[in-house]
Motif scaffolding. Structure first.
Motif, PDB file in Angstrom:
ATOM      1  N   ASP A  93       0.633  -1.190   0.031  1.00 18.90           N
ATOM      2  CA  ASP A  93       0.065  -0.037   0.013  1.00 18.90           C
ATOM      3  C   ASP A  93       0.734   1.216  -0.034  1.00 18.90           C
ATOM      4  OD1 ASP A  93      -2.974   1.074   0.535  1.00 18.90           O
ATOM      5  OD2 ASP A  93      -1.823   2.095   1.590  1.00 18.90           O
ATOM      6  N   ALA A  94       0.567   2.145  -1.049  1.00 20.26           N
ATOM      7  CA  ALA A  94       1.168   3.312  -1.067  1.00 20.26           C
ATOM      8  C   ALA A  94       1.390   4.386   0.183  1.00 20.26           C
ATOM      9  CB  ALA A  94       0.722   4.325  -1.884  1.00 20.26           C
ATOM     10  N   SER A  95       0.511   4.036   1.065  1.00 16.24           N
ATOM     11  CA  SER A  95       0.552   4.899   2.405  1.00 16.24           C
ATOM     12  C   SER A  95       1.493   3.937   3.556  1.00 16.24           C
ATOM     13  CB  SER A  95      -0.721   4.912   3.236  1.00 16.24           C
ATOM     14  OG  SER A  95      -1.090   3.419   3.620  1.00 16.24           O
ATOM     15  N   GLN A  96       2.049   3.066   3.037  1.00 11.10           N
ATOM     16  CA  GLN A  96       3.336   2.348   3.837  1.00 11.10           C
ATOM     17  C   GLN A  96       4.589   2.660   3.525  1.00 11.10           C
ATOM     18  OE1 GLN A  96       1.822   0.946   6.450  1.00 11.10           O
ATOM     19  NE2 GLN A  96      -0.109   1.497   5.854  1.00 11.10           N
ATOM     20  N   GLY A  97       4.628   3.455   2.487  1.00 12.33           N
ATOM     21  CA  GLY A  97       6.089   4.181   2.046  1.00 12.33           C
ATOM     22  C   GLY A  97       6.209   3.537   0.475  1.00 12.33           C
ATOM     23  N   GLU A  98       7.422   3.599   0.079  1.00 16.33           N
ATOM     24  CA  GLU A  98       7.789   3.287  -1.299  1.00 16.33           C
ATOM     25  C   GLU A  98       7.521   2.140  -1.667  1.00 16.33           C
ATOM     26  OE1 GLU A  98       8.955   5.599  -3.435  1.00 16.33           O
ATOM     27  OE2 GLU A  98       8.636   7.152  -2.011  1.00 16.33           O
ATOM     28  N   ALA A  99       7.515   1.723  -2.970  1.00 15.75           N
ATOM     29  CA  ALA A  99       7.255   0.414  -3.590  1.00 15.75           C
ATOM     30  C   ALA A  99       8.712  -0.428  -3.250  1.00 15.75           C
ATOM     31  CB  ALA A  99       6.751   0.373  -5.033  1.00 15.75           C
ATOM     32  N   TYR A 100       8.317  -1.742  -2.958  1.00 14.74           N
ATOM     33  CA  TYR A 100       9.448  -2.529  -2.786  1.00 14.74           C
ATOM     34  C   TYR A 100       9.678  -3.228  -4.056  1.00 14.74           C
ATOM     35  CZ  TYR A 100       8.396  -2.599   1.970  1.00 14.74           C
ATOM     36  OH  TYR A 100       7.926  -2.297   3.506  1.00 14.74           O
ATOM     37  N   GLN A 101      11.094  -3.129  -4.684  1.00 15.87           N
ATOM     38  CA  GLN A 101      11.535  -3.398  -6.012  1.00 15.87           C
ATOM     39  C   GLN A 101      12.296  -4.771  -6.112  1.00 15.87           C
ATOM     40  OE1 GLN A 101      10.602  -1.860  -8.541  1.00 15.87           O
ATOM     41  NE2 GLN A 101       9.885  -0.101  -7.443  1.00 15.87           N
ATOM     42  N   THR A 102      12.743  -5.233  -4.996  1.00 21.37           N
ATOM     43  CA  THR A 102      13.621  -6.567  -4.939  1.00 21.37           C
ATOM     44  C   THR A 102      13.132  -7.495  -3.721  1.00 21.37           C
ATOM     45  OG1 THR A 102      15.484  -5.757  -3.773  1.00 21.37           O
ATOM     46  CG2 THR A 102      15.375  -5.498  -6.157  1.00 21.37           C
ATOM     47  N   LEU A 103      13.586  -8.783  -3.629  1.00 16.34           N
ATOM     48  CA  LEU A 103      13.056  -9.466  -2.510  1.00 16.34           C
ATOM     49  C   LEU A 103      14.200  -9.120  -1.297  1.00 16.34           C
ATOM     50  CD1 LEU A 103      12.962 -12.904  -3.919  1.00 16.34           C
ATOM     51  CD2 LEU A 103      11.052 -11.546  -3.076  1.00 16.34           C
ATOM     52  N   ASP A 104      15.496  -8.481  -1.754  1.00 15.08           N
ATOM     53  CA  ASP A 104      16.335  -8.004  -0.638  1.00 15.08           C
ATOM     54  C   ASP A 104      15.716  -7.102  -0.041  1.00 15.08           C
ATOM     55  OD1 ASP A 104      18.167  -9.825  -1.584  1.00 15.08           O
ATOM     56  OD2 ASP A 104      19.353  -8.441  -2.844  1.00 15.08           O
ATOM     57  N   GLU A 105      14.707  -6.067  -0.631  1.00 18.37           N
ATOM     58  CA  GLU A 105      14.201  -4.954   0.445  1.00 18.37           C
ATOM     59  C   GLU A 105      13.259  -5.509   1.334  1.00 18.37           C
ATOM     60  OE1 GLU A 105      12.652  -1.729  -2.290  1.00 18.37           O
ATOM     61  OE2 GLU A 105      14.775  -1.939  -3.596  1.00 18.37           O
ATOM     62  N   LEU A 106      12.783  -6.786   1.068  1.00 23.68           N
ATOM     63  CA  LEU A 106      11.925  -7.104   1.945  1.00 23.68           C
ATOM     64  C   LEU A 106      12.484  -7.822   3.227  1.00 23.68           C
ATOM     65  CD1 LEU A 106       9.416  -9.052  -0.550  1.00 23.68           C
ATOM     66  CD2 LEU A 106       9.131  -6.774   0.437  1.00 23.68           C
ATOM     67  N   ALA A 107      13.729  -7.649   3.467  1.00 25.62           N
ATOM     68  CA  ALA A 107      14.392  -8.062   4.751  1.00 25.62           C
ATOM     69  C   ALA A 107      13.720  -7.386   5.820  1.00 25.62           C
ATOM     70  CB  ALA A 107      15.879  -7.852   4.404  1.00 25.62           C
ATOM     71  N   GLY A 108      13.364  -8.347   6.735  1.00 28.58           N
ATOM     72  CA  GLY A 108      12.517  -7.835   8.038  1.00 28.58           C
ATOM     73  C   GLY A 108      11.145  -7.387   7.860  1.00 28.58           C
ATOM     74  N   LYS A 109      10.816  -7.525   6.777  1.00 33.12           N
ATOM     75  CA  LYS A 109       9.299  -7.085   6.319  1.00 33.12           C
ATOM     76  C   LYS A 109       8.248  -8.545   6.500  1.00 33.12           C
ATOM     77  CE  LYS A 109      10.493  -2.959   5.459  1.00 33.12           C
ATOM     78  NZ  LYS A 109      10.160  -2.121   6.527  1.00 33.12           N
ATOM     79  N   LYS A 110       7.137  -8.315   6.718  1.00 33.63           N
ATOM     80  CA  LYS A 110       6.086  -9.266   6.745  1.00 33.63           C
ATOM     81  C   LYS A 110       5.257  -9.406   5.279  1.00 33.63           C
ATOM     82  CE  LYS A 110       4.151  -7.509  10.110  1.00 33.63           C
ATOM     83  NZ  LYS A 110       3.410  -7.099  11.364  1.00 33.63           N
ATOM     84  N   VAL A 111       5.417 -10.957   4.774  1.00 31.36           N
ATOM     85  CA  VAL A 111       4.970 -10.673   3.349  1.00 31.36           C
ATOM     86  C   VAL A 111       3.680 -11.849   3.544  1.00 31.36           C
ATOM     87  CG1 VAL A 111       5.312 -11.006   1.001  1.00 31.36           C
ATOM     88  CG2 VAL A 111       6.901 -10.160   2.472  1.00 31.36           C
ATOM     89  N   PHE A 112       2.569 -11.609   2.888  1.00 38.17           N
ATOM     90  CA  PHE A 112       1.527 -12.507   2.576  1.00 38.17           C
ATOM     91  C   PHE A 112       1.855 -13.543   1.708  1.00 38.17           C
ATOM     92  CE2 PHE A 112      -1.790  -9.230   3.906  1.00 38.17           C
ATOM     93  CZ  PHE A 112      -2.306  -9.924   4.990  1.00 38.17           C
ATOM     94  N   VAL A 113       1.640 -14.772   1.889  1.00 39.83           N
ATOM     95  CA  VAL A 113       1.933 -15.874   0.960  1.00 39.83           C
ATOM     96  C   VAL A 113       0.994 -16.691   1.216  1.00 39.83           C
ATOM     97  CG1 VAL A 113       3.868 -17.654   0.402  1.00 39.83           C
ATOM     98  CG2 VAL A 113       4.450 -15.669   1.461  1.00 39.83           C
ATOM     99  N   VAL A 114       0.588 -17.523   0.034  1.00 38.06           N
ATOM    100  CA  VAL A 114      -0.521 -18.475  -0.176  1.00 38.06           C
ATOM    101  C   VAL A 114       0.446 -19.770   0.091  1.00 38.06           C
ATOM    102  CG1 VAL A 114      -2.289 -19.619  -1.520  1.00 38.06           C
ATOM    103  CG2 VAL A 114      -2.115 -17.030  -1.593  1.00 38.06           C
ATOM    104  N   PRO A 115       0.064 -20.712   1.141  1.00 39.50           N
ATOM    105  CA  PRO A 115       1.067 -21.839   1.315  1.00 39.50           C
ATOM    106  C   PRO A 115       0.674 -22.845   0.290  1.00 39.50           C
ATOM    107  CG  PRO A 115      -1.246 -21.945   2.685  1.00 39.50           C
ATOM    108  CD  PRO A 115      -0.822 -20.253   1.968  1.00 39.50           C
ATOM    109  N   GLY A 116       1.908 -23.452  -0.438  1.00 33.33           N
ATOM    110  CA  GLY A 116       1.621 -24.429  -1.478  1.00 33.33           C
ATOM    111  C   GLY A 116       1.921 -23.824  -2.495  1.00 33.33           C
ATOM    112  N   THR A 117       2.080 -22.805  -2.886  1.00 33.60           N
ATOM    113  CA  THR A 117       2.076 -22.069  -4.045  1.00 33.60           C
ATOM    114  C   THR A 117       3.652 -21.848  -4.788  1.00 33.60           C
ATOM    115  OG1 THR A 117       2.379 -19.625  -3.327  1.00 33.60           O
ATOM    116  CG2 THR A 117       0.241 -20.658  -4.100  1.00 33.60           C
ATOM    117  N   GLU A 118       3.941 -21.671  -5.842  1.00 32.25           N
ATOM    118  CA  GLU A 118       5.405 -21.639  -6.187  1.00 32.25           C
ATOM    119  C   GLU A 118       6.012 -20.503  -5.651  1.00 32.25           C
ATOM    120  OE1 GLU A 118       8.632 -23.430  -8.040  1.00 32.25           O
ATOM    121  OE2 GLU A 118       6.705 -24.162  -7.738  1.00 32.25           O
ATOM    122  N   VAL A 119       5.081 -19.373  -5.699  1.00 31.58           N
ATOM    123  CA  VAL A 119       5.576 -17.940  -5.154  1.00 31.58           C
ATOM    124  C   VAL A 119       5.994 -18.180  -3.767  1.00 31.58           C
ATOM    125  CG1 VAL A 119       4.731 -15.877  -4.273  1.00 31.58           C
ATOM    126  CG2 VAL A 119       4.146 -16.370  -6.626  1.00 31.58           C
TER     127      VAL A 119
END
Length: 270
Positions: free
Chosen positions: A133-159
């Motif tokens: 969400d834009a209200s939370q700050g700049e867009a994340y561009q890489t997985l490295d930028e997600l260090a220390g962040k919480k990310v929604f994930v659907v279990p069992g998917t390739e993502v």
């Protein structure tokens, strides 16, 4: 097209599993034009709007349906007859020989590829972006930028597998929040901090922004690159090649792009 990338279905498609629906048959616009045409039963869903769904008149509609009708117009040797059913039953019906072609925004993965024949020409973009969400700050561009962040994930998917593999190599730097949430629940979770980011297609990102009047932003680069394909029984290369050839003509003519813009609101074919 080159080798298929190996990813699973998106949050939007997975969410259809919670719905149920009755089967419904419908013929394509070209049915009956050629008395010698071979009937092809197409298995598809009925609750995944705007791709495959039943309208207020209980008529089958959607992008996948219209693409196949356009394909059928180019193949006088066939006429397509659609049978809608619950999502979970489509590929089962293909295995049982009850349908000959499966259409429900299927992306390639190894498990399905071992059982079924996938088309080589994709008809919808299925790439995934990091979204927040834009209200939370700049867009994340890489997985490295997600260090220390919480990310929604659907279990069992390739993502999920991609993020889990990243964590194995990077000391679990990303906190994975496993959920089947989609739609308003997912959007609210991104707004209230339940998660800092999710991984969505550009179509789902745009849809949520319009549907819920929010400002989700997607990474410029994708973490998966794939398209959706029609699926056939193993050994049915004759039908697969015919449909692929017609699809390529629709792409070259700009017809597929036009259908995407009319039904999905933008060109998601590239």
């Amino acid at each position: 097209m080159g080798k298929h990338k190996k990813w699973l279905v998106s949050l939007g498609i997975l969410s259809t599993l919670v719905f149920s629906g009755c089967g419904r048959e419908a013929e394509s616009a070209t049915a009956g034009n050629n008395e010698d045409a071979e009937t092809v039963i197409v298995g598809t869903g009925n609750v995944y709007q705007p791709f495959v769904y039943l309208d207020e008149n209980n008529e089958l509609q959607g992008y996948d349906v219209e693409v196949l009708k356009a394909v059928d117009e180019k193949l006088p040797q066939y006429h397509f007859q659609f049978e809608s059913m619950e999502f979970k039953n489509i590929l089962t019906s293909l295995s049982a020989g009850k349908v000959r072609l499966a259409a429900h925004q299927y992306a390639y993965n190894e498990e399905r590829g071992a059982k079924y024949l996938f088309g080589e020409v994709g008809y919808n973009n299925y790439s995934h972006h990091i979204v927040n969400d834009a209200s939370q700050g700049e867009a994340y561009q890489t997985l490295d930028e997600l260090a220390g962040k919480k990310v929604f994930v659907v279990p069992g998917t390739e993502v999920a597998a991609i993020l889990e593999a990243y964590n194995q190599e990077n000391e679990d730097q990303i906190e994975l929040v496993y959920t089947d949430a989609a739609g308003e629940i997912l959007v609210k979770g991104l707004q209230n901090g339940t998660a800092d980011a999710a991984v969505l297609t550009q179509y789902d990102t745009n849809k949520y922004n319009e549907q819920f009047n929010v400002t989700l932003q997607a990474s410029d680069e994708t973490i998966t690159n794939d398209k959706t394909f029609f699926v056939y029984e193993k050994g049915d290369e004759e039908l697969q090649k015919a449909v692929d050839g017609a699809l390529q003509e629709l792409i070259d003519e700009g017809k597929l792009e036009k259908l995407s813009e009319e039904i999905l609101g933008a060109d998601y074919t590239k």
